[in-house]
Scaffold this motif. Structure first.
Motif, PDB file in Angstrom:
ATOM      1  N   TYR A  24       0.801  -1.227   0.000  1.00 48.07           N
ATOM      2  CA  TYR A  24       0.000   0.000   0.000  1.00 48.07           C
ATOM      3  C   TYR A  24       0.838   1.285   0.000  1.00 48.07           C
ATOM      4  N   VAL A  25       2.142   1.127  -0.089  1.00 43.86           N
ATOM      5  CA  VAL A  25       3.031   2.289   0.036  1.00 43.86           C
ATOM      6  C   VAL A  25       2.944   3.197  -1.190  1.00 43.86           C
ATOM      7  N   ARG A  26       2.786   4.501  -0.949  1.00 44.46           N
ATOM      8  CA  ARG A  26       2.863   5.561  -1.969  1.00 44.46           C
ATOM      9  C   ARG A  26       1.994   5.249  -3.201  1.00 44.46           C
ATOM     10  N   LEU A  27       0.714   5.114  -2.931  1.00 44.76           N
ATOM     11  CA  LEU A  27      -0.208   4.757  -4.007  1.00 44.76           C
ATOM     12  C   LEU A  27      -0.335   5.853  -5.065  1.00 44.76           C
ATOM     13  N   ARG A  28       0.032   7.088  -4.748  1.00 49.27           N
ATOM     14  CA  ARG A  28      -0.068   8.167  -5.734  1.00 49.27           C
ATOM     15  C   ARG A  28       1.145   8.228  -6.654  1.00 49.27           C
ATOM     16  N   ASP A  29       2.191   7.493  -6.346  1.00 49.95           N
ATOM     17  CA  ASP A  29       3.410   7.510  -7.154  1.00 49.95           C
ATOM     18  C   ASP A  29       3.246   6.521  -8.307  1.00 49.95           C
ATOM     19  N   THR A  30       2.857   7.031  -9.466  1.00 46.92           N
ATOM     20  CA  THR A  30       2.486   6.151 -10.575  1.00 46.92           C
ATOM     21  C   THR A  30       3.636   5.277 -11.029  1.00 46.92           C
ATOM     22  N   LEU A  32       6.359   4.315  -9.366  1.00 44.13           N
ATOM     23  CA  LEU A  32       6.646   3.301  -8.353  1.00 44.13           C
ATOM     24  C   LEU A  32       5.605   2.204  -8.377  1.00 44.13           C
ATOM     25  N   ARG A  33       4.331   2.592  -8.422  1.00 39.39           N
ATOM     26  CA  ARG A  33       3.262   1.605  -8.387  1.00 39.39           C
ATOM     27  C   ARG A  33       3.282   0.708  -9.614  1.00 39.39           C
ATOM     28  N   ARG A  34       3.590   1.281 -10.779  1.00 37.18           N
ATOM     29  CA  ARG A  34       3.640   0.460 -11.990  1.00 37.18           C
ATOM     30  C   ARG A  34       4.670  -0.653 -11.837  1.00 37.18           C
ATOM     31  N   HIS A  35       5.833  -0.293 -11.274  1.00 37.31           N
ATOM     32  CA  HIS A  35       6.880  -1.297 -11.076  1.00 37.31           C
ATOM     33  C   HIS A  35       6.468  -2.297 -10.005  1.00 37.31           C
ATOM     34  N   LEU A  36       5.983  -1.804  -8.865  1.00 33.09           N
ATOM     35  CA  LEU A  36       5.648  -2.680  -7.756  1.00 33.09           C
ATOM     36  C   LEU A  36       4.520  -3.627  -8.121  1.00 33.09           C
ATOM     37  N   GLU A  37       3.485  -3.091  -8.747  1.00 29.64           N
ATOM     38  CA  GLU A  37       2.301  -3.907  -9.016  1.00 29.64           C
ATOM     39  C   GLU A  37       2.566  -4.952 -10.090  1.00 29.64           C
ATOM     40  N   SER A  38       3.361  -4.591 -11.119  1.00 32.04           N
ATOM     41  CA  SER A  38       3.675  -5.588 -12.137  1.00 32.04           C
ATOM     42  C   SER A  38       4.651  -6.628 -11.606  1.00 32.04           C
ATOM     43  N   THR A  39       5.631  -6.193 -10.787  1.00 31.51           N
ATOM     44  CA  THR A  39       6.615  -7.124 -10.237  1.00 31.51           C
ATOM     45  C   THR A  39       5.968  -8.139  -9.305  1.00 31.51           C
ATOM     46  N   HIS A  40       5.060  -7.676  -8.481  1.00 31.61           N
ATOM     47  CA  HIS A  40       4.453  -8.552  -7.477  1.00 31.61           C
ATOM     48  C   HIS A  40       3.082  -9.072  -7.883  1.00 31.61           C
ATOM     49  N   HIS A 136      -5.268   7.350 -16.352  1.00 33.73           N
ATOM     50  CA  HIS A 136      -5.967   6.210 -15.758  1.00 33.73           C
ATOM     51  C   HIS A 136      -7.441   6.495 -15.506  1.00 33.73           C
ATOM     52  N   THR A 137      -7.756   7.744 -15.156  1.00 30.09           N
ATOM     53  CA  THR A 137      -9.143   8.112 -14.932  1.00 30.09           C
ATOM     54  C   THR A 137      -9.960   7.941 -16.205  1.00 30.09           C
ATOM     55  N   ASN A 138      -9.408   8.369 -17.332  1.00 25.97           N
ATOM     56  CA  ASN A 138     -10.118   8.235 -18.599  1.00 25.97           C
ATOM     57  C   ASN A 138     -10.310   6.784 -18.997  1.00 25.97           C
ATOM     58  N   VAL A 139      -9.288   5.960 -18.795  1.00 26.34           N
ATOM     59  CA  VAL A 139      -9.432   4.540 -19.133  1.00 26.34           C
ATOM     60  C   VAL A 139     -10.527   3.906 -18.278  1.00 26.34           C
ATOM     61  N   GLY A 140     -10.528   4.197 -16.983  1.00 27.94           N
ATOM     62  CA  GLY A 140     -11.575   3.655 -16.127  1.00 27.94           C
ATOM     63  C   GLY A 140     -12.956   4.105 -16.544  1.00 27.94           C
ATOM     64  N   ALA A 141     -13.077   5.384 -16.919  1.00 19.71           N
ATOM     65  CA  ALA A 141     -14.380   5.917 -17.342  1.00 19.71           C
ATOM     66  C   ALA A 141     -14.833   5.300 -18.660  1.00 19.71           C
ATOM     67  N   LEU A 164      -6.207  -1.843 -14.290  1.00 16.76           N
ATOM     68  CA  LEU A 164      -6.203  -2.285 -12.901  1.00 16.76           C
ATOM     69  C   LEU A 164      -5.407  -1.356 -11.985  1.00 16.76           C
ATOM     70  N   TYR A 165      -4.975  -0.215 -12.507  1.00 22.21           N
ATOM     71  CA  TYR A 165      -4.370   0.779 -11.626  1.00 22.21           C
ATOM     72  C   TYR A 165      -5.472   1.351 -10.728  1.00 22.21           C
ATOM     73  N   ARG A 166      -5.111   1.748  -9.518  1.00 18.47           N
ATOM     74  CA  ARG A 166      -6.110   2.155  -8.523  1.00 18.47           C
ATOM     75  C   ARG A 166      -7.099   3.182  -9.046  1.00 18.47           C
ATOM     76  N   ARG A 167      -6.624   4.221  -9.750  1.00 16.49           N
ATOM     77  CA  ARG A 167      -7.519   5.267 -10.231  1.00 16.49           C
ATOM     78  C   ARG A 167      -8.482   4.729 -11.292  1.00 16.49           C
ATOM     79  N   SER A 168      -7.984   3.855 -12.165  1.00 15.06           N
ATOM     80  CA  SER A 168      -8.861   3.255 -13.177  1.00 15.06           C
ATOM     81  C   SER A 168      -9.963   2.439 -12.518  1.00 15.06           C
TER      82      SER A 168
END
Length: 276
Positions: A24-30, A32-40, A136-141, A164-168
Motif C-alpha cells: 500500500y506504500v505511496r499509491l499516488r506515485d504512478t 513506483l506503483r507500476r513497477h511494484l504492481e507488475s513485479t508482485h 488512468h481516470t479516462n481509461v476507467g471511465a 487495474l491501476y487504482r484510479r482506473s
C-alpha cells in the motif's frame, strides 16, 4: 468437504514503516506503483463497493487495509478469505502510508490475473478499442461507459493506461472486473486485425472526411455488423495510422465553438449512438 479455516483476528498496525503494509506504500506515485504492481502481480481496490466487486468477480485478495469502522460492513467478504490478513489502522496512518487521504477508509491488495486474450475479444460483436489514452481516470471511465451501455469488451494498445491501476478501478466503480478486456501486442496492425475478424472499425476523429456519428449509426442499423469504436489519446487524438486504417471516420458534431469532447465523454456518446 474440508472445513474452511477460521479467520484469525484482525491485526492492528501503528507504524507506517511496517513491512506488512508494503503493498500500500505511496499509491499516488504512478511510476513506483507500476513497477511494484507488475513485479508482485497485484493491484489495489479502494472503497467497500469496489473491494466487494473485485472479490465477487473472483480476484483473490492478498490482504486488506481497513479503518476499524469498516470491519462490520466487510465481515462477509473477510470471512470468505480467512487466509488474507486484515490490517487495521487509524485513517491518519493510512494516509501516511498511501500518500493521500483514504476517505473511504478501506483498501485491499488483490492478485492480478490475465482473464481474457485478444482472440477472446475478437469473438464479440461490440468493442471499444483504446489507443494511447494514458490517463488512468479516462481509461476507467471508458470501460465503465462501455459496460453500462452494453458493449462487450475493450482492447487496449500497448501504451494505454492500466485498467487495474487504482484510479482506473475507482473511476470505473469496478467495471474493469466485469467487462472483458485485453491488451493488443501489435499497435500498428490493430485496424487490420479487427477487419479480418469481421469488424467495421469506426474511428472517432476530427478528420476532414469524418461523417456525423448519427449518420454512421443509421448505416450500421441498415446492415447489422460487428462494430469496433477506435478512441485516441487525450491530446492529439487517434494516430494517423489508426485513423487512415479505419473503415469509417466519424465525428460528434460540436457547438459553441468547442471542437471536441473528453475521450471518456466521447466514448459514452459513441457507445450509446452505435449500440443498437
Amino acid at each position: 468437504m474440508s472445513p474452511q479455516p477460521a479467520r484469525s483476528a484482525p491485526t492492528p498496525i501503528h507504524d507506517s514503516d511496517d513491512p506488512r503494509l508494503a503493498d500500500y506504500v505511496r499509491l499516488r506515485d504512478t511510476s513506483l506503483r507500476r513497477h511494484l504492481e507488475s513485479t508482485h502481480g497485484l493491484f489495489i481496490a479502494e472503497g467497500e463497493k469496489v473491494i466487494r466487486r473485485a472479490v465477487e468477480a473472483g480476484y483473490r485478495p492478498r490482504s486488506f487495509l481497513l479503518a476499524e469502522r469498516w470491519l462490520p460492513g466487510l465481515a462477509d467478504v473477510l470471512g470468505g478469505w480467512p487466509e488474507a490478513p486484515v490490517y487495521v489502522v487509524e485513517e491518519a496512518l493510512a494516509e501516511q502510508v498511501t500518500g493521500f487521504h483514504v476517505h473511504r477508509g478501506a483498501l485491499a491488495s488483490l492478485h492480478r490475473e490475465v482473464r481474457h486474450t485478444v482472440d477472446d475479444l475478437l469473438t464479440s460483436t461490440r468493442l471499444v478499442v483504446i489507443e494511447d489514452v494514458v490517463d488512468h481516470t479516462n481509461v476507467g471511465a471508458v470501460l465503465r461507459n462501455a459496460a453500462a451501455l452494453g458493449w462487450e469488451g475493450a482492447l487496449l494498445a500497448p501504451r494505454a493506461a492500466d485498467p487495474l491501476y487504482r484510479r482506473s478501478v475507482k473511476v470505473s466503480m469496478g467495471a474493469v472486473f466485469s467487462l472483458p478486456w485485453a491488451r493488443l501486442d501489435d499497435w500498428a496492425g490493430a485496424p487490420d486485425l479487427l477487419r479480418r475478424a469481421g469488424f467495421t472499425t469506426v474511428a472517432l476523429t476530427l478528420a476532414d472526411d469524418a461523417v456525423d456519428l448519427a449518420v454512421v449509426a443509421e448505416r450500421l442499423r441498415a446492415r447489422p455488423q460487428k462494430v469496433a469504436i477506435l478512441l485516441g489519446t487525450e491530446g492529439a487524438g487517434l494516430s494517423h495510422r489508426w485513423t487512415a486504417g479505419a473503415d469509417v471516420r466519424a465525428v460528434i458534431p460540436m457547438r459553441a465553438g468547442i471542437d471536441s469532447l473528453n475521450v471518456a465523454a466521447a466514448s459514452a456518446v459513441a457507445c450509446y449512438v452505435l449500440g443498437g
